[in-house]
Design a protein around this motif. Structure first.
Motif, short mmCIF file in Angstrom:
data_model
loop_
_atom_site.label_atom_id
_atom_site.label_comp_id
_atom_site.label_asym_id
_atom_site.label_seq_id
_atom_site.Cartn_x
_atom_site.Cartn_y
_atom_site.Cartn_z
N VAL A 73 41.62 59.21 47.93
CA VAL A 73 42.06 57.84 48.22
C VAL A 73 42.98 57.84 49.43
O VAL A 73 42.83 57.02 50.35
N GLY A 74 43.91 58.78 49.44
CA GLY A 74 44.83 58.88 50.57
C GLY A 74 44.10 59.15 51.87
O GLY A 74 44.40 58.52 52.90
N ARG A 75 43.14 60.05 51.83
CA ARG A 75 42.39 60.38 53.05
C ARG A 75 41.63 59.19 53.58
O ARG A 75 41.51 59.00 54.79
N ILE A 76 41.07 58.41 52.67
CA ILE A 76 40.34 57.22 53.12
C ILE A 76 41.30 56.28 53.84
O ILE A 76 40.99 55.76 54.92
N MET A 77 42.49 56.10 53.28
CA MET A 77 43.48 55.27 53.98
C MET A 77 43.79 55.86 55.35
O MET A 77 43.88 55.14 56.34
N GLY A 78 43.96 57.18 55.37
CA GLY A 78 44.23 57.84 56.65
C GLY A 78 43.13 57.57 57.65
O GLY A 78 43.39 57.18 58.79
N LEU A 79 41.89 57.73 57.21
CA LEU A 79 40.76 57.50 58.10
C LEU A 79 40.75 56.07 58.63
O LEU A 79 40.57 55.83 59.82
N LEU A 80 40.96 55.12 57.72
CA LEU A 80 40.90 53.72 58.15
C LEU A 80 42.02 53.38 59.13
O LEU A 80 41.84 52.54 60.01
N TYR A 81 43.17 54.05 58.98
CA TYR A 81 44.27 53.79 59.91
C TYR A 81 44.05 54.47 61.26
O TYR A 81 44.49 53.97 62.28
N VAL A 82 43.41 55.63 61.25
CA VAL A 82 43.31 56.42 62.48
C VAL A 82 42.08 56.05 63.31
O VAL A 82 42.10 56.10 64.54
N SER A 83 41.02 55.65 62.62
CA SER A 83 39.79 55.31 63.33
C SER A 83 40.01 54.22 64.37
O SER A 83 40.80 53.31 64.18
N ASP A 84 39.29 54.33 65.47
CA ASP A 84 39.39 53.27 66.48
C ASP A 84 38.32 52.21 66.27
O ASP A 84 38.20 51.28 67.04
N ARG A 85 37.53 52.39 65.20
CA ARG A 85 36.53 51.37 64.90
C ARG A 85 37.14 50.34 63.96
O ARG A 85 37.91 50.69 63.07
N PRO A 86 36.79 49.09 64.12
CA PRO A 86 37.42 48.06 63.30
C PRO A 86 37.11 48.20 61.82
O PRO A 86 37.91 47.82 60.96
N HIS A 87 35.94 48.78 61.48
CA HIS A 87 35.62 49.00 60.07
C HIS A 87 34.53 50.04 59.95
O HIS A 87 33.68 50.17 60.83
N LEU A 88 34.56 50.75 58.84
CA LEU A 88 33.63 51.85 58.61
C LEU A 88 32.79 51.60 57.37
O LEU A 88 33.27 51.01 56.40
N SER A 89 31.55 52.07 57.42
CA SER A 89 30.69 51.91 56.26
C SER A 89 30.94 53.03 55.25
O SER A 89 31.50 54.08 55.59
N PHE A 90 30.51 52.78 54.04
CA PHE A 90 30.51 53.76 52.95
C PHE A 90 29.99 55.11 53.45
O PHE A 90 30.65 56.14 53.31
#
Lengths: 173, 173
Positions: A40-57
């Motif tokens: 769960v933490g890593r997913i939050m990390g990914l969403l914060y670090v990614s430069d894409r506005p949103h990521l798919s499953f």
DNA sequence: AATTTAGTTCTCAAAATTATGAACCAAAGA
DNA sequence: TCTTTGGTTCATAATTTTGAGAACTAAATT
């Protein structure tokens, strides 16, 4: 349907620099310390670090190398806690997830709620103790009152913040 | 040595009412939710609910029906976190534990420290993202600034609290 | 010197958490 | 109708956490 949103936009998501990967992990660890499981933490990390506005499953799974089930459960937990949200695009069955950054203010208010809940437990403790130890009751009462002071003041602080923001963004004459 | 402090003062510690026992558990659960193991939470519950100013190792074990080792570890954890303290009495080898109620103010400051640590992770995320997604950067920045605002304001709040207290207790002319 | 007291430390078992992979399902596409 | 896609749910394995009990230690008592 031949072209989904992700096919249009995909620019190798999984290619993070070493520094970005480390940051994802750090943000993950921060979330673990707040009581979340690692994935769960890593997913939050990914969403914060990614430069894409949103990521798919799928993109989340591929980037983090985690299982579908762990991802499904984690995303649903985060959705339920209102820490992330998702967007859809018509003609595309996928959901696109992003961090819900607006939630922070409410989070603070909620935290105050939990402090207040504890203060009412302490009140009960004082009540049940009766006058068998007045010194203790007095000290506990001070703590109760401090917690209640915080609960009163923090919403005011939020108001102050909102006003400062408005000043800068809505009336910048 | 024939009479320890506890022998002088003992009035069946273990006899809590049903209501008090329930309250100990509730305070325990609150602490579990804050990330402590059950035994640790229960000890906090006991120290808050007891009408005795401090309890010995033995009394804690007998009241809560927990093992010596769990108690030893829990008490040392709580001492290290400065959530409890102990008193000694000369001519008595026992240590007498009580909740450290004064700690609360510092606790709030510490919490702010952790928020600030997270905000610096978010700053790093923005930095690494560069200008590939300005909209995201802007939203993240707002969150960072809110966290920093809180970190500035909360110590002021503590100051305000201290002043209000002083007004009531130190200069009640 | 032997025993008791007040704990600590070690070993281990039980329980809880976390994540995997496989099976499954419903909607969409071929 | 059959297959693919985008997930969810289930059974289970791996890991971690938690706490019990026994062995241990150091100081105090007998």
């Amino acid at each position: 349907m031949c072209c989904s949103y992700s096919e249009q936009q995909k620019k190798d998501v999984t290619n993070f620099t070493q520094e970005q990967k480390q940051l994802i992990e750090k943000i993950g660890i921060y979330h673990e310390q707040q009581g979340f499981p690692p994935v769960v933490g890593r997913i939050m990390g990914l969403l914060y670090v990614s430069d894409r506005p949103h990521l798919s499953f799928e993109e989340i799974i591929d980037t983090l190398n985690i299982s579908k089930s762990a991802t499904s459960n984690a995303l649903n937990l985060l959705l339920q806690m209102r820490l992330i949200e998702y967007t859809t695009f018509s003609g595309d069955r996928k959901r696109y997830f992003s961090a819900l950054l607006e939630k922070w203010h409410q989070e603070v208010v909620d935290k105050m709620g939990s402090i207040l809940a504890f203060s009412s437990l302490l009140r009960k403790a004082n009540e049940l103790r009766g006058d068998s130890n007045p010194g203790m009751n007095e000290k506990v009462l001070e703590r109760i009152e401090f917690m209640e002071f915080l609960s009163r003041e923090v919403p005011l602080l939020l108001e102050k913040w909102r006003k400062e923001r408005k000043k800068y963004f809505f009336c910048p004459l």
